[in-house]
Design a protein around this motif. Structure first.
Motif, short mmCIF file in Angstrom:
data_model
loop_
_atom_site.label_atom_id
_atom_site.label_comp_id
_atom_site.label_asym_id
_atom_site.label_seq_id
_atom_site.Cartn_x
_atom_site.Cartn_y
_atom_site.Cartn_z
N ILE A 54 16.42 -1.35 47.57
CA ILE A 54 16.02 -0.90 48.91
C ILE A 54 16.40 -1.95 49.95
O ILE A 54 16.99 -1.64 50.99
N HIS A 55 16.09 -3.20 49.66
CA HIS A 55 16.46 -4.26 50.61
C HIS A 55 17.98 -4.43 50.68
O HIS A 55 18.52 -4.73 51.75
N PHE A 56 18.63 -4.25 49.55
CA PHE A 56 20.09 -4.31 49.57
C PHE A 56 20.68 -3.18 50.43
O PHE A 56 21.63 -3.40 51.18
N TYR A 57 20.08 -2.01 50.34
CA TYR A 57 20.51 -0.88 51.18
C TYR A 57 20.32 -1.20 52.66
O TYR A 57 21.20 -0.92 53.49
N HIS A 58 19.21 -1.80 52.99
CA HIS A 58 18.97 -2.20 54.39
C HIS A 58 20.00 -3.25 54.84
O HIS A 58 20.47 -3.22 55.98
N GLN A 105 31.52 5.44 67.35
CA GLN A 105 30.25 5.69 68.03
C GLN A 105 29.38 6.66 67.25
O GLN A 105 28.17 6.49 67.13
N TRP A 106 30.03 7.71 66.69
CA TRP A 106 29.29 8.68 65.88
C TRP A 106 28.64 7.99 64.69
O TRP A 106 27.46 8.20 64.39
N LEU A 107 29.42 7.17 63.99
CA LEU A 107 28.89 6.48 62.82
C LEU A 107 27.82 5.46 63.20
O LEU A 107 26.82 5.31 62.50
N LEU A 108 28.03 4.77 64.31
CA LEU A 108 27.05 3.78 64.75
C LEU A 108 25.71 4.44 65.05
O LEU A 108 24.64 3.93 64.67
N ASP A 109 25.73 5.59 65.72
CA ASP A 109 24.50 6.31 66.01
C ASP A 109 23.78 6.73 64.73
O ASP A 109 22.56 6.58 64.60
N ARG A 110 24.55 7.27 63.77
CA ARG A 110 23.93 7.75 62.53
C ARG A 110 23.39 6.61 61.68
O ARG A 110 22.29 6.71 61.13
N LEU A 111 24.16 5.54 61.57
CA LEU A 111 23.68 4.42 60.76
C LEU A 111 22.45 3.77 61.40
O LEU A 111 21.52 3.35 60.69
N SER A 112 22.44 3.66 62.73
CA SER A 112 21.28 3.08 63.41
C SER A 112 20.04 3.95 63.20
O SER A 112 18.94 3.43 62.94
N ALA A 113 20.22 5.29 63.31
CA ALA A 113 19.09 6.19 63.07
C ALA A 113 18.60 6.10 61.63
O ALA A 113 17.39 6.14 61.36
N THR A 114 19.55 5.96 60.69
CA THR A 114 19.16 5.85 59.28
C THR A 114 18.37 4.57 59.02
O THR A 114 17.35 4.59 58.31
N LEU A 115 18.81 3.45 59.61
CA LEU A 115 18.08 2.20 59.44
C LEU A 115 16.68 2.29 60.04
O LEU A 115 15.71 1.80 59.46
N GLU A 116 16.58 2.96 61.17
CA GLU A 116 15.26 3.15 61.79
C GLU A 116 14.35 3.99 60.89
O GLU A 116 13.16 3.69 60.73
N GLU A 132 14.55 4.22 57.67
CA GLU A 132 14.19 3.39 56.51
C GLU A 132 13.04 2.45 56.85
O GLU A 132 12.15 2.21 56.02
N MET A 133 13.04 1.91 58.06
CA MET A 133 11.94 1.04 58.46
C MET A 133 10.63 1.82 58.53
O MET A 133 9.56 1.30 58.19
N LYS A 156 9.88 4.38 56.64
CA LYS A 156 9.46 4.58 55.26
C LYS A 156 8.76 3.34 54.71
O LYS A 156 7.77 3.44 53.99
N MET A 157 9.28 2.17 55.04
CA MET A 157 8.68 0.93 54.54
C MET A 157 7.27 0.74 55.09
O MET A 157 6.41 0.15 54.44
N ARG A 158 7.01 1.27 56.28
CA ARG A 158 5.67 1.14 56.88
C ARG A 158 4.74 2.27 56.45
O ARG A 158 3.55 2.25 56.78
N SER A 159 5.29 3.27 55.77
CA SER A 159 4.48 4.42 55.38
C SER A 159 3.48 4.04 54.30
O SER A 159 3.72 3.16 53.46
N SER A 160 2.33 4.72 54.30
CA SER A 160 1.29 4.48 53.28
C SER A 160 1.51 5.30 52.03
O SER A 160 0.78 5.14 51.04
N ASP A 161 2.53 6.17 52.03
CA ASP A 161 2.80 7.02 50.87
C ASP A 161 3.68 6.26 49.89
O ASP A 161 4.84 5.95 50.18
N GLU A 162 3.13 5.99 48.72
CA GLU A 162 3.86 5.23 47.71
C GLU A 162 5.07 6.00 47.20
O GLU A 162 6.11 5.42 46.88
N LYS A 163 4.92 7.32 47.10
CA LYS A 163 6.03 8.15 46.62
C LYS A 163 7.22 8.07 47.56
O LYS A 163 8.38 7.98 47.12
N LEU A 164 6.95 8.12 48.85
CA LEU A 164 8.02 8.05 49.83
C LEU A 164 8.69 6.68 49.81
O LEU A 164 9.91 6.55 49.90
N ARG A 165 7.88 5.63 49.64
CA ARG A 165 8.42 4.27 49.65
C ARG A 165 9.22 3.96 48.39
O ARG A 165 10.02 3.03 48.37
#
Length: 696
Positions: free
Chosen positions: A530-534, A628-639, A641-642, A644-653
């Motif tokens: 997960i951290h490697f993906y980030h 620009q298209w890729l930058l928008d999508r990758l930025s949204a994906t990283l957001e 992911e963050m 998910k990391m703050r979520s209280s659902d263990e399954k999602l994390r």
């Protein structure tokens, strides 16, 4: 066993996050599709109409001032001409109506500018602007009609004439009517709901308007100064200032002769030339900024539809042009191979559409310049008839003026010719600027490429040799395309803001990679991945931030696209996310594919859209660049992911990421995409740094 009091809220939170992910992607796709497919006429009404009005409105005000400051009639003494006649006092009603017309126009202009500056609401400003300009036009038309009749004209007409002020009034009346009609189109489109009731002009569009206002004020004030120092009539000074600032240099009767005039000429000329250069630069940037973008979108969509309509399963071919047939068959292909086939056809569609756009734009701008030349010559022939100008002489004069050569052997001397000359030359500035810009994309570029190619075959062979250069030249002629390696372009240096963002992304990379290394040491492979993906997301975002301003815009290969799409969770091997071709029958029992429409669930159902490389939702179809298209999508994906990391659902994390460190290490060193090989090198460097920190 899960606590029922906590499990249900956690599941709901997970569903909310997934729902938000799909909704954000859907909204982003719908917004891009709407911007791309926005009909040209409504873009013209929402942006081009107020821009033209804001540019030509001040010009009409300047001509109204010219119509007000001098008398409208002259007496021609024996042996003289209308340019040197004696002024005759105008009736007071003409001065009053002329002043009221100018007042209406100034109020209309101020309302428009305040509206564009968001100091006055659309509902209040637009009626003031439209009514004010229409009233100015009507009043001037009434004055021109009266001035042309026997009520105003003095007999005999052979010894009396109308001055330049009369002809400036005609031009101003026409401009007021045109710009007010354009604003009516803008208001109609806004109240029909095609765009918001506000102006969304870019900084360059606002700059062009301000530069036009400044240039017209500079022209009129400069004419006032030189009419005083040189003893010229004011409108003759306007005529001189116009051909001086536009570097035509007609000379003739109007040249500075006093020491004061010649001294003031130095700063006046250089200041005016700089202002003209700024206007030319703004016009060119606007054409490249919005006009080119909208035109490219129209041509790309039209070409795409034409190509898709020619796709036939019986012949297993798709027609890209009169003599270009490309094999297209899905038989025996994997999902990734099928998608790559679509991608390559779409690339060819892009190339064809862009080539067609360039040459159509060149044809349109050439036609406009040609009409400006030919019709301008007609007007000069009639206005300078007392001088004996033929149509050929008028063509010769107009040509030398448009090219700013200005021999000075022929110069307008009639009042109508001088007034029209000022308007005509000002109109020529944007017309020729657009023409030269379009020639730079086509004729000049082709000549430059041909020159370089010939040089590589003869006196200046490149490092690949003459034979390779010959083969590349043949490919250019065959495919109509410049082969320049991977078409990455040159990325200009970033600003300080971009440098700060780059540094911030680098810090995120370091933190995430350190977390991944630490998780790996403790044997938590999931957290490590997960951290490697980030880390991968942050690293690719930093690379894309450098490439987003590349000129020309960078085009990525299919392998690069496949890699990036995998990072945002859209694996090219996953058929569930892809648009499936719908087969329908045409005449003669032939079957064809329908890949042109986006597919997916209903709005709000949480299901992602499916798309095809040949469809309207294709990343290659949008108005954004690929980076620009890729930058928008990758930025949204990283957001996401963050979140998910703050979520209280263990399954999602605990959901595994689309890429993992283990998968990367399993690959041979010579396999995979360039990005994956770079990541492998980065991992090796990171492990070396970790061992150094741990003492070997």
């Amino acid at each position: 066993m899960n606590d029922p009091g906590l499990d249900e809220p956690a599941q709901q939170a997970a569903q909310d996050i997934e729902h938000n992910v799909y909704e954000e992607n859907r909204k982003l796709a719908e917004e891009e599709e709407q911007n791309f497919l926005d009909p040209g006429r409504w873009w013209f009404a929402s942006t081009a109409c107020p821009l033209i009005a804001g540019t030509f409105g001040p010009m009409a005000n300047a001509f109204s001032i010219c119509a007000l400051v001098e008398k409208w009639r002259v007496y021609i003494p024996p042996g003289s001409d209308e340019a040197h006649g004696q002024n005759i006092k105008d009736p007071s009603w003409l001065l009053v109506i002329n002043s009221i017309s100018l007042a209406f126009a100034i109020i209309a202009n101020m309302a428009l500018l305040l509206n564009m500056a968001r100091r006055l609401s659309f509902a209040i400003a637009q009626p003031i602007t439209i009514i004010g300009w229409y009233m100015s036009s009507i009043l001037l038309i009434v004055l021109v009609a009266l001035a042309s009749s026997s009520v105003f004209r003095i007999q005999p007409r052979e010894t009396h004439a109308l001055t330049q002020a009369y002809y400036y009034g005609i031009i101003a009346a026409a401009l007021y009517f045109v710009v007010s009609s354009l604003m009516v189109c803008t208001v109609v489109g806004a109240y029909r709901g095609h765009y918001p009731k506000e102006f969304r002009l870019t900084p360059s569009q606002r700059t062009l308007m301000l530069q036009t206002i400044s240039f017209m004020a500079y022209l009129l004030l400069g004419a006032l100064v030189f009419s005083t120092t040189e003893g010229w009539r004011y409108l003759d000074a306007v005529f001189w200032a116009d051909f001086t600032l536009l570097t035509v240099g007609l000379g003739g009767e109007f040249v500075p002769t006093t020491h004061t005039g010649r001294s003031l000429y130095f700063p006046f000329a250089i200041g005016g030339i700089v202002m003209v250069g700024l206007v030319v630069g703004s016009v060119r940037s606007l054409i490249l900024e919005r006009g080119k973008q909208k035109m490219s979108a129209r041509f790309l969509e039209t070409t795409r539809q034409t190509v898709l309509s020619s796709l036939d399963t019986d012949e297993r071919a798709i027609k890209l042009g009169p003599f270009q047939n490309v094999k297209y068959s899905e038989k025996g292909l994997s999902e990734s191979q099928r998608r790559e086939q679509e991608f390559r056809i779409m690339r060819r569609v892009q190339e064809k559409a862009e080539r067609n756009r360039r040459y159509v734009a060149l044809a349109m701008s050439s036609t406009a310049a040609l009409l400006l030349w030919l019709l301008g010559a007609v007007v000069f022939m009639h206005s300078e008839e007392p001088q004996g100008w033929s149509y050929f002489v008028s063509l010769y004069f107009a040509y030398t003026v448009l090219l700013t050569i200005g021999f000075g052997d022929y110069t307008p001397s009639s009042n109508s010719g001088k007034a029209f000359f000022v308007f005509w030359t000002l109109l020529a500035v944007p017309t020729l600027t657009i023409l030269i810009s379009n020639m730079g994309d086509t004729v000049i570029k082709a000549f430059k490429d041909l020159t370089i190619w010939i040089g590589s075959l003869t006196v200046l062979p490149d490092e690949h040799g003459a034979y390779t250069a010959l083969k590349i030249g043949i490919k250019r002629l065959k495919f109509g395309k410049l082969y320049n390696g991977d078409n990455q372009g040159e990325t200009p240096p970033g600003t300080s803001v971009e440098s700060s963002l780059d540094r911030l992304a680098e810090l995120v990379e370091e933190d995430e990679l350190a977390e991944a290394e630490e998780a790996g040491e403790y044997g938590d492979s999931l957290l490590r991945d997960i951290h490697f993906y980030h880390f991968v997301l942050a690293k690719e975002i930093r690379i894309l931030m450098r490439e987003v301003n590349a000129s020309p815009p960078k085009q990525y290969t299919y392998q690069e696209w496949s890699y990036y799409l995998r990072l945002i969770g859209q694996d090219e091997n996953d058929a569930s996310r892809h648009r499936k071709p719908k087969i329908h029958r045409r005449h003669s029992n032939r079957r064809s594919f329908d890949l042109g429409v986006a597919d997916g669930g209903e709005k709000g159902d949480g299901k992602p859209f499916t798309w095809s490389w040949l469809g309207i939702r294709s990343p290659l179809m949008g108005s954004k660049t690929e980076a620009q298209w890729l930058l928008d999508r990758l930025s949204a994906t990283l957001e996401q992911e963050m979140r998910k990391m703050r979520s209280s659902d263990e399954k999602l994390r605990s959901e595994p990421p689309p890429v993992s460190m283990a998968d990367l290490r399993k690959k041979p060193s010579n396999s995979g995409s360039d990005q994956e090989q770079l990541l492998e090198k980065e991992l090796s460097a990171a492990e070396m740094r970790r061992r150094q920190r741990n003492g070997g």
